[in-house]
Design an enzyme around this catalytic site. Structure first.
Site: not given
Ligand code: LLP
Length: 432
Positions: A250, A287, A324, A356, A385
């Protein structure tokens, strides 16, 4: 907050540079060369940026295992870079599990998360002897125990806790609030953990938590981890062994040059909450590792100025390529590839795709230099993403993907021919 100018965006991103002749460089290679070879729209990933960022995390978290969240960018080449760095993987489907294994990430560095793992997926996880299955409900726990018992093995399990903490991020990427579909409500954990410890098919390791994505301050982490630490003490007080704790992912990236916590600040929050508890810690960032390692290069198809509140640049990348902005109203920097445009006076402009749908915008009211038909732009920080969320809506083939590695640009996924879009479709005989 005032938007950063193109120059400020450039200055804050070490992998980008503007060359007076070659234009915008990414990892020292002119993006114009990639456009000449592969046209637009094209995703460009920098392997050095991925490595640098992974190593930076490793430095901040020397004793914590890093499981890259494969969903952020699951291209085999990206996974291969991370596999060679020694990263593990956090997967959420059998497809991601197989991709991670295929890219060379060993099963003992893979954890499986997700609210809807099927029996096939749980069986595959057992079969491959992955490190941990993060179980998200009592029902999943029962199913997994039965499958493991039948396979004469024991499933390595952590229970994913919903800590009822608001990550203060976008509504659609918050996962740890009361009522969110993820994890087991924290109040139910002690009883379920005690129950799990009695199940024959379960080898209980510990707990997992993930409160959301693009977390821009450490406060919600602090709130969640404080609750988790108290929970660990409670469980141990009941003589329930707990050895591992998965702190989730996150960590935010500064899309808009906004202040966000550094990895060291996240690490300090974790260290403070769990010090003295002697837990094996893991994190699952996606991310933060890959977002700044990707650009989407696009060309302006048409610029409209007549009777418009501001110029509208219609580019050849759209919401089907990069969802996004349309999906979350996300802000992504846009830089011209041309060196002259960078220092030109700025005025507000909109950037839209050709699809569209009224939501098909890549940027609105963006301070941009004067741009014209056929000019090239790079959309920034799309390595996470980005391509993974693409579709072929409006019968638009997937964009090409290129990776820069050691000064060489490799086409890692060609732009498919349009006819590929229907190559596996069948028309019932009487309609032919
Ligand atoms: N662990 C779990 C259980 C998760 O569900 C996620 C992301 C992560 C780790 C990794 O999170 P990160 O470090 O990437 O923030 N499509 C959305 C983001 C969806 C995230 C889903 N879960 C966007 O483009 O912002």
């Amino acid at each position: 907050m005032r938007d950063p100018s193109p120059l400020e965006l450039l200055t804050a991103r070490p992998a980008l540079r503007m060359d007076a002749e070659a234009g915008l460089l990414f990892e020292n290679l002119p993006l114009i060369d990639i456009v000449r070879a592969h046209a637009t729209p094209t995703w460009v990933y920098g392997a050095d940026t991925i490595k640098t960022r992974y190593r930076r995390l490793k430095t901040a978290f020397p004793t914590t295992k890093i499981h890259y969240a494969v969903k952020a960018n699951d291209h085999l080449a990206v996974l291969a870079v991370l596999a060679r760095e020694g990263a593990g993987a956090d997967v959420v489907s059998i497809g991601e599990l197989q991709r991670a294994l295929h890219a060379g990430i060993p099963p003992n560095r893979i954890v499986f998360s997700g609210v809807g793992k099927t029996e096939t997926e749980l069986s595959a996880a057992l079969h491959h002897r992955i490190a941990t299955i993060n179980v998200e409900s009592p029902e999943e726990l029962a199913t997994l125990s039965a499958l493991a018992t039948a396979a004469q093995t024991r499933a390595p399990v952590a229970l994913r806790v919903n800590p009822e903490v608001d990550a203060n991020t976008h509504e659609k990427i918050s996962t740890g609030r009361k009522g969110d579909k993820f994890g087991i409500p924290i109040a139910e954990i002690p009883a379920l953990y005690a129950h799990a410890s009695t199940l024959p098919g379960i080898a209980l390791q510990g707990l997992a938590v993930h409160i959301g994505s693009q977390v821009t301050t450490t406060a919600p982490y602090h709130a969640a981890y404080t609750k988790l630490a108290a929970l660990v003490r409670d469980l141990r007080a009941q003589n329930l062994p707990i050895t591992t704790l998965d702190c989730g992912g996150g960590l935010a990236v500064p899309y808009r040059n906004e202040p966000v916590p550094l990895p060291e600040a996240w690490a300090a929050t974790i260290a403070k909450a769990f010090s003295g508890l002697n837990l094996a810690l893991t994190i699952e960032p996606g991310r933060w590792i890959t977002a700044p390692a990707g650009l989407l290069v696009a060309r302006i198809i048409r610029s409209r100025r007549q009777n418009m509140p501001r110029p509208l640049h219609v580019i050849d990348a759209a919401m089907n390529d990069f969802a996004r902005p349309a999906m979350y109203g996300a802000w992504h920097g846009i830089l011209p590839l041309s060196p002259t445009a960078l220092h030109a006076p700025l005025a507000e402009a909109d950037f839209a795709g050709p699809i569209c749908e009224s939501s098909d915008f890549l940027a609105r009211r963006r301070a941009a230099p004067p741009l014209h038909e056929a000019d090239l732009v790079a959309i920034l920080d799309v390595g996470a993403y980005g391509a993974v969320m693409s579709s072929t809506y409006n019968a638009r083939p997937h964009a090409a993907q290129v990776m820069l590695h050691d000064g060489i640009a490799t086409l890692i996924r060609p732009r498919p021919p349009v006819a590929d879009l229907w190559s596996d479709e069948t028309v019932p005989t009487d309609l032919k």
